[in-house]
Design a protein around this motif. Structure first.
Motif, mmCIF file in Angstrom:
data_model
loop_
_atom_site.group_PDB
_atom_site.id
_atom_site.type_symbol
_atom_site.label_atom_id
_atom_site.label_comp_id
_atom_site.label_asym_id
_atom_site.label_seq_id
_atom_site.Cartn_x
_atom_site.Cartn_y
_atom_site.Cartn_z
ATOM 1 N N ALA A 80 0.727 -1.074 -0.040
ATOM 2 C CA ALA A 80 -0.158 -0.014 -0.090
ATOM 3 C C ALA A 80 0.934 1.524 -0.036
ATOM 4 C CB ALA A 80 -0.843 -0.037 1.244
ATOM 5 N N VAL A 81 0.289 2.415 -0.494
ATOM 6 C CA VAL A 81 0.947 3.772 -0.543
ATOM 7 C C VAL A 81 -0.398 4.624 -0.047
ATOM 8 C CG1 VAL A 81 1.788 5.523 -1.956
ATOM 9 C CG2 VAL A 81 2.900 3.206 -2.345
ATOM 10 N N ARG A 82 0.103 5.525 0.657
ATOM 11 C CA ARG A 82 -0.836 6.530 1.115
ATOM 12 C C ARG A 82 -0.247 7.779 0.644
ATOM 13 N NH1 ARG A 82 -4.478 8.794 4.735
ATOM 14 N NH2 ARG A 82 -3.489 10.274 6.190
ATOM 15 N N LEU A 83 -1.009 8.605 0.062
ATOM 16 C CA LEU A 83 -0.726 10.029 -0.401
ATOM 17 C C LEU A 83 -1.226 11.046 0.361
ATOM 18 C CD1 LEU A 83 -0.505 9.758 -4.477
ATOM 19 C CD2 LEU A 83 1.202 9.176 -2.957
ATOM 20 N N THR A 84 -0.793 12.113 0.580
ATOM 21 C CA THR A 84 -1.230 13.350 1.234
ATOM 22 C C THR A 84 -0.744 14.375 0.341
ATOM 23 O OG1 THR A 84 0.280 13.627 2.958
ATOM 24 C CG2 THR A 84 -1.779 12.515 3.633
ATOM 25 N N VAL A 85 -1.738 15.401 -0.093
ATOM 26 C CA VAL A 85 -1.190 16.370 -0.775
ATOM 27 C C VAL A 85 -1.712 17.795 -0.667
ATOM 28 C CG1 VAL A 85 -1.293 14.813 -2.971
ATOM 29 C CG2 VAL A 85 -3.291 16.414 -2.422
ATOM 30 N N ARG A 86 -0.938 18.780 -1.069
ATOM 31 C CA ARG A 86 -1.393 20.241 -0.910
ATOM 32 C C ARG A 86 -1.491 20.993 -2.271
ATOM 33 N NH1 ARG A 86 0.217 22.023 4.408
ATOM 34 N NH2 ARG A 86 -1.701 21.221 4.801
#
Ligand code: FES
Length: 125
Positions: A41-47
């Motif tokens: 799994a990969v979890r991304l957070t973005v702005r």
């Protein structure tokens, strides 16, 4: 074009010391993407700042290809506009890695890319 040995070294460097690893506090969007075959799994957070992806971070667990390609992807897309990112293709990602992968490993390499494209589609509405 890099030779394959050099490409493998780069992948291992990113795996051992991933870039943009972590989570953005109060992100504009986030996503968790699984490879159902292996459970990685990969979890991304973005702005975003307007149309620009101003920051992106990832956390994850999995094989060297999935984690290294997430690290490389975050370097590649940070500072790009939504429309620039939406024009990046699977072939671009695979070519940029510089190693030949079978179909199963291609899924590893595209895990973070697929996650990011979902975020970008949401952003475009
Ligand atoms: Fe699971 Fe590569 S083996 S993402």
């Amino acid at each position: 074009m890099r030779d394959e040995d050099e490409a493998i070294e780069i992948i291992l460097d990113h795996y051992r010391s991933p870039h943009n690893y972590g989570e953005i506090e109060s992100p504009d969007d986030q996503i968790l993407e699984y490879n159902p075959v292996c459970g990685d799994a990969v979890r991304l957070t973005v702005r975003f700042q307007g149309d620009v992806l101003s920051d992106i971070k990832f956390v994850g667990r999995g094989c060297s290809i999935s984690q290294a390609s997430a690290s490389i992807l975050t370097d590649t897309v940070k500072g790009k506009t939504v429309s620039e990112i939406s024009r990046i293709t699977e072939e671009d990602i695979l070519r940029n890695l510089g190693v030949s992968l079978g179909p199963n490993r291609e899924k590893c390499a595209l895990l973070a890319y697929n996650a990011l494209q979902k975020i970008i589609r949401r952003r475009k509405g």
